[in-house]
Design a protein around this motif. Structure first.
Motif, PDB file in Angstrom:
ATOM      1  N   ALA A   1       0.823  -1.208   0.000  1.00 50.97           N
ATOM      2  CA  ALA A   1       0.000   0.000   0.000  1.00 50.97           C
ATOM      3  C   ALA A   1       0.858   1.260   0.000  1.00 50.97           C
ATOM      4  N   VAL A   2       1.934   1.273   0.779  1.00 56.89           N
ATOM      5  CA  VAL A   2       2.812   2.445   0.835  1.00 56.89           C
ATOM      6  C   VAL A   2       3.539   2.622  -0.493  1.00 56.89           C
ATOM      7  N   ALA A   3       4.021   1.523  -1.068  1.00 53.99           N
ATOM      8  CA  ALA A   3       4.712   1.620  -2.349  1.00 53.99           C
ATOM      9  C   ALA A   3       3.793   2.141  -3.442  1.00 53.99           C
ATOM     10  N   ARG A   4       2.527   1.786  -3.378  1.00 51.66           N
ATOM     11  CA  ARG A   4       1.573   2.285  -4.362  1.00 51.66           C
ATOM     12  C   ARG A   4       1.381   3.790  -4.222  1.00 51.66           C
ATOM     13  N   GLN A   5       1.364   4.283  -3.003  1.00 50.83           N
ATOM     14  CA  GLN A   5       1.220   5.728  -2.785  1.00 50.83           C
ATOM     15  C   GLN A   5       2.462   6.501  -3.222  1.00 50.83           C
ATOM     16  N   LEU A   6       3.630   5.885  -3.067  1.00 50.13           N
ATOM     17  CA  LEU A   6       4.878   6.574  -3.399  1.00 50.13           C
ATOM     18  C   LEU A   6       5.244   6.471  -4.872  1.00 50.13           C
ATOM     19  N   THR A   7       4.567   5.620  -5.618  1.00 50.93           N
ATOM     20  CA  THR A   7       4.857   5.476  -7.045  1.00 50.93           C
ATOM     21  C   THR A   7       4.142   6.573  -7.824  1.00 50.93           C
ATOM     22  N   PRO A   8       4.851   7.345  -8.634  1.00 50.32           N
ATOM     23  CA  PRO A   8       4.210   8.458  -9.360  1.00 50.32           C
ATOM     24  C   PRO A   8       3.367   7.945 -10.535  1.00 50.32           C
ATOM     25  N   SER A   9       2.380   8.745 -10.903  1.00 56.45           N
ATOM     26  CA  SER A   9       1.543   8.475 -12.066  1.00 56.45           C
ATOM     27  C   SER A   9       1.680   9.655 -13.031  1.00 56.45           C
ATOM     28  N   TYR A  10       0.819   9.699 -14.035  1.00 60.09           N
ATOM     29  CA  TYR A  10       0.942  10.746 -15.053  1.00 60.09           C
ATOM     30  C   TYR A  10       0.710  12.146 -14.470  1.00 60.09           C
ATOM     31  N   ASP A  11      -0.162  12.244 -13.443  1.00 62.37           N
ATOM     32  CA  ASP A  11      -0.403  13.562 -12.853  1.00 62.37           C
ATOM     33  C   ASP A  11       0.833  14.098 -12.129  1.00 62.37           C
ATOM     34  N   TYR A  12       1.752  13.219 -11.773  1.00 61.69           N
ATOM     35  CA  TYR A  12       3.010  13.631 -11.151  1.00 61.69           C
ATOM     36  C   TYR A  12       3.807  14.522 -12.103  1.00 61.69           C
TER      37      TYR A  12
ATOM     38  N   PRO B   1       8.551   9.720  -4.580  1.00 61.93           N
ATOM     39  CA  PRO B   1       9.807   9.020  -4.894  1.00 61.93           C
ATOM     40  C   PRO B   1      10.954   9.340  -3.940  1.00 61.93           C
ATOM     41  N   VAL B   2      10.971  10.535  -3.349  1.00 66.87           N
ATOM     42  CA  VAL B   2      12.033  10.841  -2.377  1.00 66.87           C
ATOM     43  C   VAL B   2      11.911   9.924  -1.164  1.00 66.87           C
ATOM     44  N   LEU B   3      10.688   9.753  -0.677  1.00 67.41           N
ATOM     45  CA  LEU B   3      10.467   8.816   0.430  1.00 67.41           C
ATOM     46  C   LEU B   3      10.632   7.377  -0.042  1.00 67.41           C
ATOM     47  N   GLY B   4      10.341   7.126  -1.331  1.00 68.33           N
ATOM     48  CA  GLY B   4      10.511   5.774  -1.860  1.00 68.33           C
ATOM     49  C   GLY B   4      11.968   5.337  -1.859  1.00 68.33           C
ATOM     50  N   ILE B   5      12.899   6.276  -2.033  1.00 67.76           N
ATOM     51  CA  ILE B   5      14.320   5.919  -1.962  1.00 67.76           C
ATOM     52  C   ILE B   5      14.661   5.399  -0.566  1.00 67.76           C
TER      53      ILE B   5
ATOM     54  N   PRO C   1      -1.506   4.432   5.307  1.00 66.70           N
ATOM     55  CA  PRO C   1      -0.787   4.255   4.041  1.00 66.70           C
ATOM     56  C   PRO C   1      -1.610   4.574   2.807  1.00 66.70           C
ATOM     57  N   ARG C   2      -2.913   4.738   2.931  1.00 64.87           N
ATOM     58  CA  ARG C   2      -3.755   5.033   1.774  1.00 64.87           C
ATOM     59  C   ARG C   2      -3.969   6.535   1.564  1.00 64.87           C
ATOM     60  N   LYS C   3      -3.367   7.349   2.422  1.00 67.94           N
ATOM     61  CA  LYS C   3      -3.517   8.799   2.308  1.00 67.94           C
ATOM     62  C   LYS C   3      -2.156   9.426   2.059  1.00 67.94           C
ATOM     63  N   ARG C   4      -2.148  10.469   1.254  1.00 66.23           N
ATOM     64  CA  ARG C   4      -0.915  11.177   0.964  1.00 66.23           C
ATOM     65  C   ARG C   4      -0.781  12.413   1.851  1.00 66.23           C
ATOM     66  N   PRO C   5       0.323  12.571   2.550  1.00 66.29           N
ATOM     67  CA  PRO C   5       0.528  13.747   3.408  1.00 66.29           C
ATOM     68  C   PRO C   5       0.910  14.973   2.571  1.00 66.29           C
ATOM     69  N   LEU C   6      -0.058  15.595   1.952  1.00 64.98           N
ATOM     70  CA  LEU C   6       0.220  16.702   1.035  1.00 64.98           C
ATOM     71  C   LEU C   6       0.713  17.950   1.761  1.00 64.98           C
ATOM     72  N   VAL C   7       0.249  18.163   2.996  1.00 64.95           N
ATOM     73  CA  VAL C   7       0.685  19.356   3.732  1.00 64.95           C
ATOM     74  C   VAL C   7       2.175  19.282   4.043  1.00 64.95           C
TER      75      VAL C   7
END
Length: 402
Positions: A43-54, A89-93, A170-176
């Motif tokens: 679940a965390v890896a899915r959140q950290l993987t970028p998509s086209y909107d990235y 991706p920074v956190l994914g590293i 893990p299903r939410k992105r910490p945008l703030v």
């Protein structure tokens, strides 16, 4: 007649045990079983993987930051940071280093590099457009290419809070918290591209170094946060990648000291330059010929001639001091931007940029340009001559018209 069956009511002790178990599970930050751990990582890896909107958000953020550089607008800077994507991706590293996943580490690194190239490219485009726009003297952008303690503190808080939020949800992105990560990476890269094209000197390297050290610091804080929150390396590959990442990032951080901006031969203080501004008097030796009268010998028959010492003319050295005019020195003190631009003529082509605190020798009277701005011709410490806006200078020696 059959009576309805009833289930036994749970005892009070069973209710307490169930409530205590729920509280322990609620307090647990990470899943305990292997299956739950795998599901969490997925679940965390899915959140950290970028998509086209990235990449669309990277494009929008890069354009906004480039305009902020051209207009020197803090409001557009904030807007460009808000437009940035979630830098998962920074956190994914950090996550890949902990879990020993070389494939995911490569994927996260390439995604981070793609975002960096986006904003760097738009910064370079802004630098190419600078001579074509009818703008006044543009101050040098050095505040984004300098190491500062508050930036490291904000970046650490943003990364730590982002990791904590991903661990809890893990299903939410910490945008703030992502805003703090973007602020430490995107502005230095944009300024590096801008300085590379606009000034064509080594100032762009400082922006690359600042962004690289900020990235190293973010990954280091991310690894430590995951370890503290209960996700240490469990495989040999995880230990090796974590140790390698910590070593490389620590070396990158240690070899880049704080409070250092672009390399432009900036002296620690302007006092030695002010003292050396006064030139010593020039001593000229003038040869003056002095004639000494020669005695006359009176000869007569009754007088015996005696030898007399005759003094020949001698040269006497006389010191004559020729006073030299006191040179006018000025220090660059731009109120914004951290420096001033050196041009080949008033309102002319940019030759270089000079940071605040550097000393310049003023070699001409003030001249009013076509746009009404007052310029003075100066000479740098390296012998480069050009024109600088007078309002960006503060004289260290008295001079008329200042």
């Amino acid at each position: 007649m059959s009576l309805p069956t009833s289930e036994p009511l749970p005892s009070e002790n069973d209710s307490n045990i169930a409530a205590a178990r729920r509280r322990r599970l609620h307090r647990a930050l990470l899943p305990r079983s292997d299956d739950e751990q795998s599901a969490w990582l997925e679940a965390v890896a899915r959140q950290l993987t970028p998509s086209y909107d990235y990449f669309i958000a990277c494009l929008l953020s890069g354009v906004t930051l480039a305009i902020a550089l051209l207009l020197f607008s803090d409001a557009l800077l904030v807007l460009g940071v808000l437009f940035a994507p979630f830098l998962g991706p920074v956190l994914g590293i950090a996550l890949a280093a902990i879990n020993g996943s070389g494939r995911y580490l490569l994927k996260a690194s390439l995604s981070t590099l793609a975002a960096a190239m986006f904003v760097f490219g738009f910064g370079a485009l802004a630098g190419a457009l600078l001579p074509m726009l009818p703008l006044g003297p543009v101050p040098v952008f050095t505040s984004w290419t300098s190491y500062k303690w508050p930036n490291f503190l904000v970046l650490a808080v943003g990364v730590g809070f982002s990791v904590y939020m991903l661990v809890r949800s893990p299903r939410k992105r910490p945008l703030v918290a992502n805003v703090a990560i973007v602020y430490g990476l995107f502005p230095p890269l944009t300024a590096a591209g801008f300085n590379l094209v606009a000034f064509n000197d080594s100032a762009w390297i400082a922006g690359i170094k600042v962004a690289g050290v900020h990235l190293a610091w973010a990954v280091l804080v991310g690894i430590l946060s995951l370890i503290i929150l209960g996700n240490p390396p469990k495989k040999m590959a995880g230990f090796l990648l974590t140790g390698l990442a910590l070593g490389v990032l620590a070396v990158a951080f240690i070899t880049s000291p704080l409070d250092r901006g672009p390399v432009r031969n900036v002296e620690p203080t302007a006092l030695p330059k002010i003292l050396s501004a006064y030139r010593s008097p020039t001593v000229t030796i003038t040869m003056t010929q002095t004639t000494t009268p020669q005695p006359v010998v009176d000869q007569s028959p009754t007088v015996t001639l005696t030898p007399t010492i005759t003094f020949e003319p001698t040269d006497t050295a006389t010191q004559t001091i020729t006073p030299q005019p006191t040179p006018v020195w000025a220090r660059v003190e731009a109120p914004t931007g951290g420096g001033a631009l050196l041009r080949d003529e008033p309102d002319g082509k940019i030759l270089s940029s000079i940071l605040n605190g550097n000393m310049l020798e003023v070699i001409s009277d003030p001249v009013r340009g076509t746009s009404g701005t007052i310029w003075v011709k100066v000479r740098t410490e390296n012998g480069l001559e050009g024109w600088v806006v007078q309002n960006l200078l503060a004289t260290a020696t008295p001079a008329p018209g200042w």
